[in-house]
Design an enzyme around this catalytic site. Structure first.
Site, PDB file in Angstrom:
ATOM      1  N   GLY A  54      -3.759  -7.947  27.748  1.00 12.50           N
ATOM      2  CA  GLY A  54      -3.427  -7.499  29.041  1.00 12.50           C
ATOM      3  C   GLY A  54      -4.811  -6.736  29.739  1.00 12.50           C
ATOM      4  CB  ALA A  56      -7.308  -2.992  27.165  1.00 12.73           C
ATOM      5  N   GLY A  57      -7.504  -6.176  27.030  1.00 10.50           N
ATOM      6  CA  GLY A  57      -7.986  -7.114  26.305  1.00 10.50           C
ATOM      7  C   GLY A  57      -8.668  -8.277  27.321  1.00 10.50           C
ATOM      8  CB  SER A 296       6.904   2.731  40.683  1.00  8.61           C
ATOM      9  OG  SER A 296       5.616   3.303  40.980  1.00  8.61           O
ATOM     10  NE  ARG A 342       4.489   8.905  34.843  1.00  5.52           N
ATOM     11  CZ  ARG A 342       3.629   7.445  34.691  1.00  5.52           C
ATOM     12  NH1 ARG A 342       3.566   7.149  33.673  1.00  5.52           N
ATOM     13  NH2 ARG A 342       3.500   6.612  35.920  1.00  5.52           N
ATOM     14  CG  HIS A 413       6.847   4.507  30.880  1.00  2.00           C
ATOM     15  ND1 HIS A 413       7.215   3.545  31.609  1.00  2.00           N
ATOM     16  CD2 HIS A 413       5.633   4.811  31.458  1.00  2.00           C
ATOM     17  CE1 HIS A 413       6.109   3.100  32.454  1.00  2.00           C
ATOM     18  NE2 HIS A 413       5.039   3.872  32.557  1.00  2.00           N
ATOM     19  CD  GLU A 437       0.858   1.858  26.400  1.00  2.00           C
ATOM     20  OE1 GLU A 437       1.085   1.160  27.195  1.00  2.00           O
ATOM     21  OE2 GLU A 437       2.054   2.441  26.123  1.00  2.00           O
ATOM     22  NE  ARG A 447       0.222   6.319  31.099  1.00  2.00           N
ATOM     23  CZ  ARG A 447       0.510   5.639  32.128  1.00  2.00           C
ATOM     24  NH1 ARG A 447      -0.020   5.980  33.305  1.00  2.00           N
ATOM     25  NH2 ARG A 447       1.933   5.076  32.219  1.00  2.00           N
TER      26      ARG A 447
HETATM   27  C1  LIG Z   1       7.373  -0.858  33.780  1.00  2.00           C
HETATM   28  C2  LIG Z   1       5.744  -0.282  33.742  1.00  2.00           C
HETATM   29  C3  LIG Z   1       5.161   0.105  34.788  1.00  2.00           C
HETATM   30  C4  LIG Z   1       4.103   0.720  34.761  1.00  2.00           C
HETATM   31  N1  LIG Z   1       3.273   0.917  35.715  1.00  2.00           N
HETATM   32  C5  LIG Z   1       2.002   1.312  35.740  1.00  2.00           C
HETATM   33  C6  LIG Z   1       1.357   1.863  36.790  1.00  2.00           C
HETATM   34  O1  LIG Z   1       1.686   1.668  38.008  1.00  2.00           O
HETATM   35  N2  LIG Z   1       0.103   2.559  36.807  1.00  2.00           N
HETATM   36  C7  LIG Z   1      -0.543   2.554  35.371  1.00  2.00           C
HETATM   37  O2  LIG Z   1      -1.696   3.153  35.268  1.00  2.00           O
HETATM   38  N3  LIG Z   1       0.171   2.235  34.452  1.00  2.00           N
HETATM   39  C8  LIG Z   1       1.266   1.534  34.388  1.00  2.00           C
HETATM   40  N4  LIG Z   1       2.049   1.389  33.315  1.00  2.00           N
HETATM   41  C9  LIG Z   1       1.430   1.453  31.793  1.00  2.00           C
HETATM   42  C10 LIG Z   1       0.557   0.262  31.647  1.00  2.00           C
HETATM   43  O3  LIG Z   1       1.266  -0.768  32.425  1.00  2.00           O
HETATM   44  C11 LIG Z   1       0.135  -0.165  30.315  1.00  2.00           C
HETATM   45  O4  LIG Z   1      -0.306   1.329  29.752  1.00  2.00           O
HETATM   46  C12 LIG Z   1      -0.983  -1.178  30.388  1.00  2.00           C
HETATM   47  O5  LIG Z   1      -0.673  -2.132  31.072  1.00  2.00           O
HETATM   48  C13 LIG Z   1      -1.413  -1.470  28.712  1.00  2.00           C
HETATM   49  O6  LIG Z   1      -2.138  -2.285  28.979  1.00  2.00           O
HETATM   50  P1  LIG Z   1      -2.870  -2.958  27.408  1.00  2.00           P
HETATM   51  O7  LIG Z   1      -3.949  -3.815  28.062  1.00  2.00           O
HETATM   52  O8  LIG Z   1      -3.409  -1.808  26.577  1.00  2.00           O
HETATM   53  O9  LIG Z   1      -1.826  -3.715  26.887  1.00  2.00           O
HETATM   54  P2  LIG Z   1      -0.663  -4.772  27.168  1.00  2.00           P
HETATM   55  O10 LIG Z   1      -0.635  -5.166  28.532  1.00  2.00           O
HETATM   56  O11 LIG Z   1       0.610  -4.428  26.710  1.00  2.00           O
HETATM   57  O12 LIG Z   1      -1.144  -5.980  26.351  1.00  2.00           O
HETATM   58  C14 LIG Z   1      -0.760  -6.304  25.154  1.00  2.00           C
HETATM   59  C15 LIG Z   1      -1.346  -7.509  24.690  1.00  2.00           C
HETATM   60  O13 LIG Z   1      -1.681  -7.539  23.230  1.00  2.00           O
HETATM   61  C16 LIG Z   1      -0.823  -8.744  22.845  1.00  2.00           C
HETATM   62  N5  LIG Z   1      -0.382  -8.531  21.468  1.00  2.00           N
HETATM   63  C17 LIG Z   1       0.339  -7.528  21.002  1.00  2.00           C
HETATM   64  N6  LIG Z   1       0.502  -7.472  19.837  1.00  2.00           N
HETATM   65  C18 LIG Z   1      -0.088  -8.691  19.419  1.00  2.00           C
HETATM   66  C19 LIG Z   1      -0.139  -9.364  18.065  1.00  2.00           C
HETATM   67  N7  LIG Z   1       0.203  -8.743  16.607  1.00  2.00           N
HETATM   68  N8  LIG Z   1      -0.885 -10.398  18.081  1.00  2.00           N
HETATM   69  C20 LIG Z   1      -1.412 -11.026  19.163  1.00  2.00           C
HETATM   70  N9  LIG Z   1      -1.525 -10.386  20.480  1.00  2.00           N
HETATM   71  C21 LIG Z   1      -0.745  -9.383  20.342  1.00  2.00           C
HETATM   72  C22 LIG Z   1       0.125  -9.264  23.940  1.00  2.00           C
HETATM   73  O14 LIG Z   1       0.437 -10.625  23.546  1.00  2.00           O
HETATM   74  C23 LIG Z   1      -0.619  -8.733  25.252  1.00  2.00           C
HETATM   75  O15 LIG Z   1      -1.545  -9.746  25.357  1.00  2.00           O
HETATM   76  C24 LIG Z   1       3.627   0.599  33.435  1.00  2.00           C
HETATM   77  C25 LIG Z   1       3.996   0.578  32.240  1.00  2.00           C
HETATM   78  C26 LIG Z   1       5.524   0.055  32.474  1.00  2.00           C
HETATM   79  C27 LIG Z   1       6.124  -0.631  31.194  1.00  2.00           C
END
Ligand SMILES: Cc1cc2nc3c(=O)[nH]c(=O)nc-3n(C[C@H](O)[C@H](O)[C@H](O)COP(=O)(O)OP(=O)(O)OC[C@H]3O[C@@H](n4cnc5c(N)ncnc54)[C@H](O)[C@@H]3O)c2cc1C
Length: 649
Positions: A54, A56-57, A296, A342, A413, A437, A447
């Protein structure tokens, strides 16, 4: 913390957050100057596993790959591009002050600490605010198509908990555009050979050898084989655990398995009860649903939230005259109006529905009305700002939000809790870093909107690329191969669990049990929590877990592609994590942010903190199968933003 009666054992671990010395605005610079570096020629000698693609990664893989490290990047999906981040809609915060409306790094820092109800670590939040401005430059350089004003400058809108416009956006598809930016930067590194991709792999255990994180055990989701991967450090960027609640706005594949299994290997889990319920989601319409859809927060820039003044008023919204409507957010919070944070908006919506004033058949929704904005600005402007969100709403509900108000209701959420990390983003297991996250670091008990994308990209593009080299350069790392006993033991544990799931051969699908758990968590560990309800949840979860292990049905041979097996493993983890969420909520005898204990409220029904006993992060330590986990605490000190009763009035 004295005086608070305990049911969990209080831990004695000294949690050193490793906050650099010096004045707040200088800490990050000082840290980077003091950090050890890895010579460019030596970087390829280090292998780093990054789980998650995602924001972060993906950002971390792109940046560390560009720097020259040897990166192994894992994700569940068939393409890194399909990580849950792609769903993010409304925007990303940054203290650029392009609007010249009084924003600054200090103000973003202040808003975030206050928004989190004084339960976040100040130094991390300040760094986040500092780095925010560089994120936008980075993304613009990558070609992320942020919305622009007529004159060509980047446009901004407002999100909850702020009185400035600091949110950068790409219509209602900000996450998608940001993720494409990170993805193409990462794919460039795939091309140069520094990043190797492992899509359709699921990490099922962390390997801790000689006290350090040295690898993972992952299952190839296509062939079903369980494989070992070694590295010098492991970064988890695996997202949040909101799906423990079954119905949430998260992507269906989002899960807690990676962080939960790391917890069982010794990483502390902080503030699991800090879960965020988002006020504006499409309401639940029946038992058939497996997920919920977010509308949103950005919509609250132009949409007005209201319900009928009279309980039981079932007239269609167009027939309810203006003076019989209650714009309850504007009424209760005149300073922030519809853009209160929120937690505040969700509770206020629940309260009016509990009074019998909710809209729609079920009475479990409130109106989000654009009529005023459409009248003032014209439909074309609203379409330009939110077109895809309106379309999505209409597709799901078959109602046209340009003509009638949307109906919305709070839903699970986001999770502010996650693995405990210090200022380096390192967990309590040396060599295990946690980003985005998946960690607990920056948002306290609530948040603010548009701050998750900011944090994920801050962690991935800027923070981990500075802190990881410091670890690698200052740690003597012995050679560890996948023949090490730690790998053998971890693989055995994973295989035994998979075999056990397949062997049950019961009659209930993992989904049925997950749905029951989700309902329980929503009802008793959701928007309003009570001592009695939490104790009931804690009483019921172990029985549900027993039922799962006695009666789950996983029609699979194990060593093959099986989505039911994948899912069953995740549900098994939710059944343990759900209990920790409830335990943490029970133990935190105060209300703060998204954690609302009904016993602790101000006379006007706002969250009532207890700073004397609970100004700390609760960091839970796994104590072994069947034993109560141990509750450690990291005391939080507030030198710059003095805690006060949060007010948005
Ligand atoms: C509908 C929605 C709308 C949002 N809109 C906003 C916004 O407008 N602004 C904002 O700031 N935030 C928003 N958020 C929050 C935000 O999207 C998330 O907090 C953020 O994208 C998380 O990013 P991340 O890189 O931490 O993890 P993620 O994007 O969740 O990525 C997780 C990754 O880990 C991998 N993974 C998980 N478990 C494993 C495992 N066991 N083995 C291998 N791979 C694994 C997945 O395949 C994926 O690649 C929203 C959230 C939602 C649900």
């Amino acid at each position: 913390m004295s005086g608070a009666p305990r049911i969990a054992t209080a831990g004695t671990r000294q949690l050193d957050a490793k906050i650099p010395s010096g004045p707040m605005p200088e800490k990050w610079d000082r840290y980077r100057f003091g950090a050890k570096l890895v010579n460019p020629a030596n970087r390829r000698k280090f292998t780093v596993i990054i789980v998650g693609t995602g924001l972060a990664g993906g950002a971390a893989a792109a940046t560390l790959g560009e720097a020259g490290y040897n990166i192994l990047s894992f994700c569940i999906q068939d393409s890194p591009r399909r990580a849950h981040s792609i769903a993010a809609q409304g925007g990303i915060n940054a203290a650029k002050n392009y609007r010249n409306d009084g924003d600054s790094i200090t103000r973003l820092f202040y808003d975030t600490v206050k928004g989190g109800d004084y339960r976040a670590r100040e130094a991390n939040v300040h760094r986040l605010a500092e780095v925010s401005v560089r994120i936008i430059d980075q993304c613009v350089a990558q070609g992320v198509p942020f919305a622009r004003e007529y004159g060509g400058l980047l446009d901004n809108r407002s999100f909850g908990g702020a009185q400035v416009s600091r949110t950068f956006y790409a219509r209602g598809q900000t996450g998608q555009q940001l993720l494409l930016g990170a993805y193409q930067a990462m794919m460039r590194q795939v091309g140069t050979g520094t990043v190797k991709l492992f899509p359709r792999y699921e990490m099922l255990d962390l390997v801790v050898a000689d006290g350090r994180a040295r690898g993972i055990i992952a299952r190839n989701l296509i062939s079903g084989t369980v494989e070992r991967f070694e590295a010098d450090a492991v970064l988890l960027a695996t997202g949040g655990y909101g799906n423990a609640y079954f119905l949430s706005t998260n992507a269906v594949n989002s899960n807690a398995t990676a962080i939960w299994r790391a917890y069982k290997r010794g990483a502390l889990f902080a503030n699991p009860c800090f879960t965020q319920i988002h006020p504006t989601c499409i309401p639940v319409s029946g038992d058939h649903q497996s997920k919920l859809t977010l509308m949103s927060e950005s919509l609250r820039n132009d949409g007005r939230v209201w319900v009928p003044k009279r309980a039981g008023d079932k007239r269609p919204p167009a027939q309810i005259p203006e003076d019989e409507r209650d714009y309850f957010l504007e009424r209760r919070y005149p300073a922030f109006g519809n853009l209160v944070p929120r937690d505040v908006a969700s509770r206020a919506s629940k309260a009016v529905c509990d009074e019998g004033r909710g809209a729609g058949e079920t009475g479990l929704s409130v109106y989000l009305d654009f009529a005023d904005s459409i009248g003032r600005l014209g439909e074309h402007v609203i379409r330009e700002r939110y077109g895809n969100l309106f379309q999505m709403y209409e597709k799901i509900t078959d109602e046209n939000p340009y003509k009638a108000p949307m109906r919305i209701y709070p839903a699970m959420h986001y999770t502010m809790g996650g693995l405990w990390v210090d200022y380096n983003l390192m967990s309590t297991i040396p060599g295990l870093f946690v980003l985005g996250e998946a960690n607990f670091s920056d948002h306290g008990a609530n948040r603010l909107g548009a701050s998750a994308l900011m944090q994920g990209l801050a962690d991935g593009y800027f923070v981990a690329p500075s802190t990881l080299p410091n670890y690698l350069a200052s740690t003597p790392l012995s050679k560890v191969s996948t023949d090490h006993d730690a790998f053998r033991e971890a693989e055995h544990t994973v295989q035994a669990k998979l075999d056990r799931l397949v062997a049950v051969k019961g009659r209930k699908t993992p989904r049925e049990i997950h749905r029951t758990l989700g309902r329980l968590l929503w009802d008793k560990v959701g928007m309003g929590r009570t001592d009695a309800g939490l104790k009931e949840a804690l009483g019921e979860i172990p029985g549900l877990r027993e039922e799962f292990w006695a009666n789950v049905s996983v029609p699979s041979a194990g060593a093959e592609m099986s989505q039911v097996l994948e899912y069953a493993g995740r549900v098994a983890d939710y059944l343990e994590l759900g209990e920790l969420i409830a335990l943490d909520a029970l133990e935190r005898r105060e209300s703060c942010g998204g954690h609302f204990r009904e016993e602790y409220q101000t006379p006007d029904n706002e969250a009532l903190r207890d700073d004397e006993h609970f100004a700390h992060a609760a960091a839970w330590e796994y104590a072994g199968e069947g034993r109560l986990p141990i509750r450690n605490a990291e005391a939080l000190t507030f030198e710059y933003v003095k805690p006060s009763q949060r007010s948005y009035k």
